[in-house]
Design a protein around this motif. Structure first.
Motif, short mmCIF file in Angstrom:
data_model
loop_
_atom_site.label_atom_id
_atom_site.label_comp_id
_atom_site.label_asym_id
_atom_site.label_seq_id
_atom_site.Cartn_x
_atom_site.Cartn_y
_atom_site.Cartn_z
N LEU A 154 0.75 -1.15 0.02
CA LEU A 154 -0.05 0.06 -0.03
C LEU A 154 0.92 1.31 -0.08
O LEU A 154 2.01 1.33 0.66
CB LEU A 154 -0.93 0.07 1.54
CG LEU A 154 -2.00 1.03 1.50
CD1 LEU A 154 -2.91 1.16 0.24
CD2 LEU A 154 -2.70 1.06 2.86
N VAL A 155 0.57 2.22 -0.78
CA VAL A 155 1.35 3.20 -1.07
C VAL A 155 1.59 4.10 0.22
O VAL A 155 2.90 4.79 0.41
CB VAL A 155 0.71 4.10 -2.04
CG1 VAL A 155 -0.34 4.97 -1.73
CG2 VAL A 155 1.87 5.41 -2.51
N ILE A 156 0.58 4.21 1.26
CA ILE A 156 0.88 5.03 2.41
C ILE A 156 2.09 4.37 3.22
O ILE A 156 2.57 5.22 4.03
CB ILE A 156 -0.20 5.05 3.35
CG1 ILE A 156 -0.87 3.61 3.68
CG2 ILE A 156 -1.46 5.77 2.59
CD1 ILE A 156 -1.90 3.63 4.38
N PHE A 157 2.61 3.35 3.07
CA PHE A 157 3.84 2.61 3.82
C PHE A 157 4.99 3.51 3.26
O PHE A 157 6.18 3.32 3.52
CB PHE A 157 3.83 1.26 3.82
CG PHE A 157 2.92 0.26 4.52
CD1 PHE A 157 3.68 0.21 5.57
CD2 PHE A 157 1.78 0.20 4.13
CE1 PHE A 157 2.87 -0.57 6.62
CE2 PHE A 157 0.99 -0.64 4.95
CZ PHE A 157 1.32 -1.11 6.08
N GLU A 158 5.01 3.95 1.98
CA GLU A 158 6.10 4.80 1.51
C GLU A 158 6.60 6.12 2.57
O GLU A 158 7.57 6.68 2.32
CB GLU A 158 5.82 5.48 0.06
CG GLU A 158 5.37 4.18 -0.92
CD GLU A 158 6.78 3.82 -1.54
OE1 GLU A 158 7.93 3.98 -0.95
OE2 GLU A 158 6.61 3.22 -2.64
N GLU A 159 5.66 6.58 3.46
CA GLU A 159 5.72 7.91 3.93
C GLU A 159 6.70 7.73 5.13
O GLU A 159 7.07 8.66 5.79
CB GLU A 159 4.29 8.35 4.46
CG GLU A 159 3.85 7.72 5.49
CD GLU A 159 2.29 8.48 5.75
OE1 GLU A 159 2.35 9.78 5.19
OE2 GLU A 159 1.58 8.21 6.69
N PHE A 160 7.10 6.28 5.54
CA PHE A 160 8.07 6.18 6.76
C PHE A 160 9.04 5.27 6.44
O PHE A 160 8.86 4.50 5.43
CB PHE A 160 7.39 5.94 8.19
CG PHE A 160 6.23 4.80 8.01
CD1 PHE A 160 6.87 3.55 8.51
CD2 PHE A 160 5.07 4.73 7.62
CE1 PHE A 160 6.24 2.40 8.36
CE2 PHE A 160 4.27 3.80 7.60
CZ PHE A 160 4.89 2.43 8.07
N GLY A 161 10.26 5.43 7.12
CA GLY A 161 11.53 4.82 6.42
C GLY A 161 11.43 3.21 6.60
O GLY A 161 11.47 2.51 5.51
N SER A 162 10.75 2.59 7.58
CA SER A 162 10.59 1.00 7.70
C SER A 162 9.87 0.66 6.44
O SER A 162 9.86 -0.40 6.08
CB SER A 162 10.38 0.60 9.09
OG SER A 162 9.17 1.38 9.49
N GLY A 163 8.60 1.68 6.54
CA GLY A 163 7.67 1.11 5.36
C GLY A 163 8.22 0.92 4.04
O GLY A 163 8.13 0.13 3.33
N ALA A 164 8.92 2.12 3.71
CA ALA A 164 9.45 1.95 2.29
C ALA A 164 10.51 1.07 1.96
O ALA A 164 10.71 0.33 0.99
CB ALA A 164 10.25 3.56 2.31
#
Length: 572
Positions: free
Chosen positions: A322-332
């Motif tokens: 999901l694209v919203i995981f791009e907004e923090f380092g561990s998610g990206a």
């Protein structure tokens, strides 16, 4: 044989310009409206619109149909919801100049589209060499709806600089290369493109094997580069569409400054930005956005609009895709790993988990996702005991953190774990205010993108339902906002229902407004890829495009998207 190809009989007619509704018949001949009056004779095709609304076909100004229009030119998910005109080429992405591999690398991750689908579509169907031949090629497709397009800044930047240089922060286009980009933009505007799209969002990452996880080329441009291209747009009165980096208020201020007109003795630059949203994570953002736009437009004589999705912003995820995981380092970091087994190993690592828990626990700083896993419902999972519950509830049973519950279930079940959450637009009173604001433009459906994450093809229809049920604005105004207002601002021959106008019409059945939309899965244009869609088939009695009845109550016309040429390429 009647005098009319189509007669729409006895409906309540809205003209798309905000004029008073009337009850009459509509007569269509040769793709145009030729009569609006009572007592018309039978047509070759007659639609009974008694008790229904007859409105101009709605316009979807923010789509990513650039690849789908090549393989499934009917664009049926829009047609079935009363949309008769769409604009693609948003967010710096188009397929006009770049080759197939570059297009796939640019579209796949940021728009959550399968890389092979984009690559194969462009590789197989690309016959054009520039904007003029692109318009001809797309217009020759058996379009189910009308299309218009932005030229993508990432597209022309890659074509001029090459992908490697275009995504290198230390590289700048030469003066000759910048002149060539300006020339390309001019060629596109000559061909009828509505404008240029750019992007600054840090969410925008490349897919593929060459430069994975670098941001889209447009994000590496300087503001001097944007200014050079904006000068072309300003001279021609065309539109700059962009997605700002919402973590930088200074950068957003630059967009306002570029739009300002007469204060600086120049023509205002039409600017459309993403997005006016009532974000759960920060309730102050929407007021700040509207306030800044009011100052820019009123005092600076700008011509700026915030795009707004007129429904609750509900997103779905398969595991953590999901694209919203791009907004923090561990998610990206997790999204950077495309191999399932390798990603699973990362998610099991305790060091990684500490970073992930810390990122989710942060209470301050710019964000789009609220990161509250108690506000996330599990929709499907091989472990039936967790379905219908939140990650926080599952975590409480297991004596672990909600973040660990999400990671454990993702490691165990991968994409078979499906969950949803609402990240914005959950308060009706705020939605009412946004949808009546002159600073806001109805858009941002993202149709044709994020196939497994969101489905807002029916967003305009759902706004009509909100107005019908809540009465926060006159229906005439709501129809205008979804049709004529958008057509006029983008300079398109669409959005009005009058004698002489294009016969692009939606017949809406208000008895089908029951407060629900049916979740469905549909294959994407013969690709074998399943996408989620939300449908309101009881609410659209008919969709007419170019005088052709292309859709009625869940059924498409014979030849739709294959042999029936209903839509056209709308030039600005």
């Amino acid at each position: 044989m009647g005098d009319y190809d189509v007669v729409i009989r006895g409906g309540t007619i809205f003209d798309g310009g905000g004029g008073q509704r009337i009850v009459a018949d509509v007569g269509v001949r040769d793709g145009r409206v030729v009569a609006i009056e009572s007592g018309l004779p039978e047509g070759n095709r007659t639609i009974d619109a008694t008790g229904k609304w007859v409105i101009p076909g709605m316009i979807d100004v923010h789509t990513h149909y650039d690849a789908e229009v090549l393989t499934g030119p009917g664009l049926g998910e829009s047609a079935r919801h009363g949309v008769t005109s769409v604009i693609f080429g948003n967010c710096s992405l188009s397929t006009v100049y770049a080759d197939a591999q570059d297009c796939a690398d640019m579209f796949a991750r940021v728009e959550a589209l399968p890389w092979d689908v984009v690559n194969d579509a462009v590789k197989e169907h690309k016959t054009w060499t520039g904007p003029k031949s692109y318009v001809q090629a797309i217009g020759a497709q058996p379009l189910g709806v009308n299309v218009a397009a932005f030229l993508g800044h990432s597209d022309i930047r890659v074509a001029v600089m090459g992908l490697g240089r275009a995504v290198d922060a230390n590289e700048r286009p030469t003066a000759a290369e910048l002149d060539r980009m300006a020339e390309m933009l001019g060629e596109a505007l000559d061909a009828g493109f509505v404008g240029l799209s750019t992007i600054r969002s840090s969410f925008s990452k490349l897919e593929g094997t060459r430069f994975p996880a670098r941001q889209l080329p447009s994000t590496y441009a300087t503001w001097a580069e944007y200014a050079r291209l904006n000068s072309v747009l300003r001279q021609r009165g065309r539109v700059h569409q962009s997605t700002p980096n919402l973590t930088s208020r200074l950068e957003i201020g630059r967009y306002f400054a570029q739009s300002v007109g007469r204060l600086f003795g120049r023509r205002p630059l039409k600017t459309s930005l993403l997005s006016a949203a009532d974000i759960k994570a920060d309730r102050t953002v929407v007021n700040a956005a509207l306030g800044a736009a009011w100052v820019a437009n009123r005092l600076g004589r700008a011509d700026l609009r915030w795009q707004h999705l007129p429904v609750p912003f509900e997103v779905y995820a398969d595991g953590i895709d999901l694209v919203i995981f791009e907004e923090f380092g561990s998610g990206a970091a997790a999204l950077n790993i495309r191999q399932v087994l390798e990603r699973g190993e990362l998610l099991k690592d305790e060091g990684y988990r500490r970073r992930f828990r810390k990122d989710l626990a942060k209470k301050f700083g710019p964000r789009v996702w609220h990161r509250d896993l108690g506000d996330a419902e599990i929709m499907a999972c091989p472990d039936a005991t967790v379905v219908g519950r939140s990650f926080a509830a599952v975590a409480a049973d297991r004596g672990i953190t909600a973040a660990d519950a999400l990671l454990d279930l993702t490691v165990e079940h991968g994409a078979a774990l499906r969950w949803r959450t609402t990240i914005a637009n959950d308060r009706d009173a705020v939605l009412d205010r946004l949808q009546t604001s002159p600073l806001v433009q109805i858009g941002f459906a993202d149709s044709g993108a994020h196939l497994r994450n969101m489905a807002f093809y029916n967003a305009s229809l759902r706004m009509l339902e909100r107005v019908h049920r809540r009465g926060f604005m006159p229906l005439e105004q709501a129809v205008h906002r979804l049709t004529g207002e958008l057509a006029e601002w983008y300079g398109l021959d669409a959005g009005r229902l009058a004698v002489g106008a294009r016969a692009d019409i939606a017949v809406i059945d208000p008895t089908g407004f029951d407060g629900t939309a049916d979740y469905a899965e549909a294959e994407l244009s013969g690709s074998g890829v399943s996408r989620m869609v939300n449908r309101n088939d009881r609410a659209v009695a008919a969709t007419v495009v170019g005088g052709h009845v292309v859709y009625e109550y869940g059924t498409f016309a014979p030849g739709f998207g294959t042999t029936l040429h209903a839509g056209t390429f709308l030039t600005a």
